[in-house]
Design a protein around this motif. Structure first.
Motif, PDB file in Angstrom:
ATOM      1  N   GLY A 107       0.798  -1.234   0.000  1.00 18.13           N
ATOM      2  CA  GLY A 107       0.000   0.000   0.000  1.00 18.13           C
ATOM      3  C   GLY A 107       0.827   1.280   0.000  1.00 18.13           C
ATOM      4  N   LEU A 108       2.166   1.152  -0.011  1.00 24.18           N
ATOM      5  CA  LEU A 108       3.003   2.360   0.030  1.00 24.18           C
ATOM      6  C   LEU A 108       2.794   3.219  -1.212  1.00 24.18           C
ATOM      7  CD1 LEU A 108       6.428   0.868   1.221  1.00 24.18           C
ATOM      8  CD2 LEU A 108       4.709   2.063   2.600  1.00 24.18           C
ATOM      9  N   GLY A 109       2.969   4.538  -1.046  1.00 21.96           N
ATOM     10  CA  GLY A 109       2.881   5.420  -2.202  1.00 21.96           C
ATOM     11  C   GLY A 109       4.186   5.412  -2.985  1.00 21.96           C
ATOM     12  N   GLU A 110       4.280   6.321  -3.969  1.00 19.46           N
ATOM     13  CA  GLU A 110       5.504   6.422  -4.771  1.00 19.46           C
ATOM     14  C   GLU A 110       5.996   7.856  -4.734  1.00 19.46           C
ATOM     15  OE1 GLU A 110       5.459   4.579  -8.862  1.00 19.46           O
ATOM     16  OE2 GLU A 110       3.324   4.854  -8.472  1.00 19.46           O
ATOM     17  N   ARG A 111       7.249   8.049  -5.101  1.00 18.80           N
ATOM     18  CA  ARG A 111       7.781   9.413  -5.277  1.00 18.80           C
ATOM     19  C   ARG A 111       8.043   9.614  -6.766  1.00 18.80           C
ATOM     20  NH1 ARG A 111      12.416  10.170  -0.685  1.00 18.80           N
ATOM     21  NH2 ARG A 111      12.594  12.193  -1.685  1.00 18.80           N
ATOM     22  N   LEU A 112       7.377  10.597  -7.346  1.00 19.03           N
ATOM     23  CA  LEU A 112       7.522  10.834  -8.781  1.00 19.03           C
ATOM     24  C   LEU A 112       7.983  12.275  -9.030  1.00 19.03           C
ATOM     25  CD1 LEU A 112       4.111   9.243  -9.884  1.00 19.03           C
ATOM     26  CD2 LEU A 112       6.373   8.184 -10.019  1.00 19.03           C
ATOM     27  N   PRO A 113       8.807  12.486 -10.045  1.00 27.91           N
ATOM     28  CA  PRO A 113       9.246  13.861 -10.314  1.00 27.91           C
ATOM     29  C   PRO A 113       8.178  14.665 -11.063  1.00 27.91           C
ATOM     30  CG  PRO A 113      10.249  12.347 -11.870  1.00 27.91           C
ATOM     31  CD  PRO A 113       9.410  11.503 -10.954  1.00 27.91           C
ATOM     32  N   VAL A 114       8.205  15.979 -10.884  1.00 23.62           N
ATOM     33  CA  VAL A 114       7.324  16.867 -11.662  1.00 23.62           C
ATOM     34  C   VAL A 114       8.208  17.601 -12.664  1.00 23.62           C
ATOM     35  CG1 VAL A 114       5.877  18.938 -11.562  1.00 23.62           C
ATOM     36  CG2 VAL A 114       5.737  17.230  -9.745  1.00 23.62           C
TER      37      VAL A 114
END
Ligand code: MG
Length: 466
Positions: free
Chosen positions: A148-155
């Motif tokens: 269920g962990l989220g992700e880190r995505l670049p903008v």
């Protein structure tokens, strides 16, 4: 106005403190877990934008914030170094569920802070902050399992989109035809990533000072007070520039300097923008805190506008604007809120509007400012024990019965010759703050002296009785 229970972590501008003393890595992580849980409760898997300012502690705190949010199941979109208003604009424009901004705005370098933004781009209302505090203090954060962990995505290209949005709100061709010479001082803060580029795109001839990002603030302190802007003022004058602009550390505020090197305080630039706006939108409402100069009311009434007063604090201006649908707001500290862009204070948007005013009127800033009514201010303080504060305020209201007053925040009392005094309890210190305005410094000083006496008497009597 309905009283909200006092918050313990959140102040008027997010959670602020000295890094590793008050704002520790543990606090940043656990607070972010609580923020992630808060957004997740109502939305499920939420999309949260994350930005940070140029302070030495910002990358550390941003990493902790990202981890806390991801552990609570949020997808974190990392915009990186960015002005606070850019994060606020992108939150709304790109439909994020919320945002976290790591910044201590204009505070000295040892401070940092965590600010929570709602999906409309405005700071979270106090009720939301209270819910986050409850999750934090009761240890109710819900941490997800590995699936269920989220992700880190670049903008990508966030700041370009933000600049483009500002350019669309002003008359670019008129500004560009006038080829203004501008000196920009972003205080070694994140404003350097936007305002110089924006002004070049608008056709200005741009010079920058203090424009490398450096969290030690080697050029000047990040608060754009006249005392901190001496270098900018000298360079504007000696280079023959038309305009100087100074931001605070996260570039939500802009203070302007005219070609002669004179620093104009924020309520005067706000008055010019009000005039410019009301000329084309007669009768509209202008939102500003009770601490703002009468120059705003003078200009508004001249063009058929109406001033709506709010308690002090940028969130009060933003939330009031959103509620009543007002398009323009401002603060004396250089905060301009322009709702066609976003109703939060925005230093780059303010700069573009001032450039538009100068270009369309073909007048110097000093000439435009010279036409505005002139007022003078005096500030002071009176010590008052916390336990007496509300009693004293009540008593003061009694004493000024029969005089024109505004009690939306403290007590503002109008006197003869357009003079007024605002008496407010400080939220952070055991004092009352006094702020007076009049047609001369002597008259403003006289108001302050009179009310210092009145307040001291009330405090002495209340102390005896309690
Ligand atoms: Mg700021």
């Amino acid at each position: 106005m309905k009283a909200t229970p006092a918050r313990r972590l959140f102040g008027t501008n997010g959670v602020r403190g000295i890094v590793n003393k008050e704002l520790t890595p543990q606090l940043a992580l656990q607070l972010s877990e609580a923020i992630g849980t808060f957004f997740g409760r109502t939305i499920g898997r939420s999309k949260i934008l994350l930005g940070w300012d140029g302070r030495t502690s910002s990358p550390m705190l941003a990493d902790l914030a990202a981890s806390g949010l991801v552990s609570a199941g949020c997808t974190v979109y990392e915009a990186g170094l960015a002005p606070t208003p850019a994060i606020q604009y992108l939150t709304k424009a790109h439909s994020f569920n919320g945002a976290v901004m790591v910044t201590a705005s204009h505070n000295p370098p040892e401070y940092n802070g965590i600010k929570v933004i709602d999906s409309d781009g405005i700071e979270l209302p106090p009720e939301g902050e209270l819910l986050i505090e409850k999750i934090y203090f009761k240890k109710e954060a819900v941490l997800r399992d590995w699936k269920g962990l989220g992700e880190r995505l670049p903008v990508h290209d966030g700041l370009e989109a933000y600049r483009q949005a500002i350019r669309e709100k002003v008359d670019e061709s008129t500004i560009s035809r006038s080829r203004p010479k501008i000196v920009i001082d972003p205080a070694n803060g994140v404003g350097t990533l936007v305002t110089p580029y924006l002004c070049r795109e608008l056709g200005c001839q741009v010079t920058t000072i203090n424009s490398n990002i450096d969290g030690t603030f080697p050029g000047r302190l990040p608060e754009p007070t006249p005392a901190n802007l001496e270098t900018l003022s000298k360079i504007v004058r000696s280079s023959g520039a038309d305009l100087g602009v100074a931001h605070d550390g996260d570039a939500d505020r802009a203070i302007f300097v005219d070609g002669g090197g004179l620093v104009h305080w924020g309520d005067r630039s706000f008055a010019l923008i009000t005039e410019h706006y009301l000329k084309n939108h007669s009768g509209e409402e202008i939102v500003t805190p009770v601490s703002s100069s009468s120059v705003i009311e003078d200009v508004a009434s001249k063009y058929g506008g109406k001033v709506v007063w709010t308690p002090v604090g940028s969130i009060n201006v933003s939330r009031t604007m959103a509620k009543i649908g007002a398009k323009l707001g401002g603060e004396e500290n250089g905060g301009i809120f322009y709702a066609p862009h976003i109703p939060v204070r925005d230093g780059a948007m303010a700069t573009a509007l001032i450039l538009e005013i100068m270009a369309s009127s073909r007048e110097k800033l000093s000439t435009l400012m010279g036409r505005l009514p002139r007022y003078f201010n005096v500030k002071d303080r009176v010590p008052c024990p916390e336990r007496l504060k509300s009693k004293v305020l009540k008593q003061l209201r009694e004493e000024v019965k029969g005089i024109k007053v505004e009690t939306i925040d403290g007590v503002k009392v109008w006197h003869e010759d357009r003079g007024w005094i605002l008496v407010r309890p400080s939220g952070t210190e055991p004092i009352y703050r006094l702020f007076a305005e009049a047609m001369s410094t002597e008259k403003a000083q006289d108001l302050v002296s009179r009310y210092k006496k009145i307040l001291s008497n009330i405090i002495r009597k209340s102390g005896r009785r309690s």
